[in-house]
Design a protein around this motif. Sequence first.
Motif, short mmCIF file in Angstrom:
data_model
loop_
_atom_site.label_atom_id
_atom_site.label_comp_id
_atom_site.label_asym_id
_atom_site.label_seq_id
_atom_site.Cartn_x
_atom_site.Cartn_y
_atom_site.Cartn_z
N VAL A 12 0.50 -1.00 0.16
CA VAL A 12 0.26 0.05 0.08
C VAL A 12 0.91 1.47 -0.20
O VAL A 12 1.58 1.20 0.64
CB VAL A 12 -0.85 -0.14 1.05
CG1 VAL A 12 -1.71 1.44 1.48
CG2 VAL A 12 -1.99 -1.16 1.11
N PRO A 13 0.61 2.31 -1.24
CA PRO A 13 1.57 3.70 -1.01
C PRO A 13 1.80 4.36 -0.03
O PRO A 13 0.39 4.20 0.79
CB PRO A 13 1.13 3.56 -2.49
CG PRO A 13 0.50 2.82 -3.00
CD PRO A 13 -0.12 1.87 -2.41
N GLU A 16 -2.69 6.03 1.06
CA GLU A 16 -3.12 5.02 0.26
C GLU A 16 -3.71 3.89 1.71
O GLU A 16 -4.95 3.34 1.58
CB GLU A 16 -3.15 4.01 -1.02
CG GLU A 16 -2.41 5.12 -1.79
CD GLU A 16 -3.67 5.55 -1.78
OE1 GLU A 16 -5.24 5.41 -2.34
OE2 GLU A 16 -3.77 7.13 -2.55
N GLY A 17 -3.51 3.83 2.67
CA GLY A 17 -3.88 3.27 4.27
C GLY A 17 -4.96 3.60 4.69
O GLY A 17 -6.25 2.09 4.50
N ALA A 18 -5.12 4.75 4.64
CA ALA A 18 -7.08 5.59 4.46
C ALA A 18 -7.80 4.98 3.82
O ALA A 18 -9.47 4.10 3.95
CB ALA A 18 -7.06 6.36 5.16
N LYS A 51 3.44 -3.07 3.35
CA LYS A 51 2.69 -3.63 3.43
C LYS A 51 1.39 -4.18 4.42
O LYS A 51 1.75 -4.31 6.06
CB LYS A 51 2.91 -5.15 3.55
CG LYS A 51 4.13 -5.11 2.67
CD LYS A 51 4.65 -6.44 2.64
CE LYS A 51 5.78 -6.43 1.22
NZ LYS A 51 6.22 -5.58 0.12
N TYR A 52 0.47 -4.67 4.17
CA TYR A 52 -0.76 -4.66 5.09
C TYR A 52 -1.34 -6.27 4.77
O TYR A 52 -0.79 -6.79 3.97
CB TYR A 52 -2.21 -3.67 4.65
CG TYR A 52 -2.57 -2.68 5.14
CD1 TYR A 52 -3.36 -2.49 5.94
CD2 TYR A 52 -1.30 -1.46 4.66
CE1 TYR A 52 -3.98 -1.03 6.47
CE2 TYR A 52 -2.55 -0.50 5.25
CZ TYR A 52 -3.56 -0.27 5.74
OH TYR A 52 -3.12 1.11 6.70
N ALA A 99 -4.19 -0.83 -3.08
CA ALA A 99 -2.86 -1.27 -3.59
C ALA A 99 -2.20 -2.00 -4.66
O ALA A 99 -2.84 -1.49 -5.22
CB ALA A 99 -2.81 -2.79 -2.43
N THR A 100 -0.49 -2.00 -4.68
CA THR A 100 0.03 -1.59 -5.36
C THR A 100 0.40 -3.09 -5.85
O THR A 100 0.99 -3.50 -7.10
CB THR A 100 0.95 -0.88 -5.92
OG1 THR A 100 1.85 -0.94 -4.92
CG2 THR A 100 0.69 1.04 -5.44
#
Length: 117
Positions: A12-13, A16-18, A51-52, A99-100
């Motif tokens: 996740v860049p 962008e987590g939220a 990473k999530y 996520a990328t």
Amino acid sequence: MTSVVKFNVLTVPEGEGATLEERFAKRAGLVENQEGFEEFQLLRPVEGTDKYLVYTRWRSEEDFQNWVEGQAFKKGHAQAAAEAQKDGHAHGGHGGPAATDSEIWGFEVVQQVTAKG
């Protein structure tokens, strides 16, 4: 029978987590009714990684494969894609994936301890 654990490892860049968390909060919720499903957790990184982890536990590998190959999985992921597009248009964002990259790690549970009491 031994449970299996699957981690979907999402890159996740920054920033962008939220978005990812919000999309999971709005998820279709179809996995809960899947035969053999035992548990889900979305794990947020707190140090040293972008990473999530999406943790799911299943009664068996067969149950997990039935989920991945089934209609509910396709429906849930199609709904997530539609929500991403809607979010992007509504908030002026990109509306693409939060996520990328994604990879699956699989494990068998060989020991388990739970809280007493």
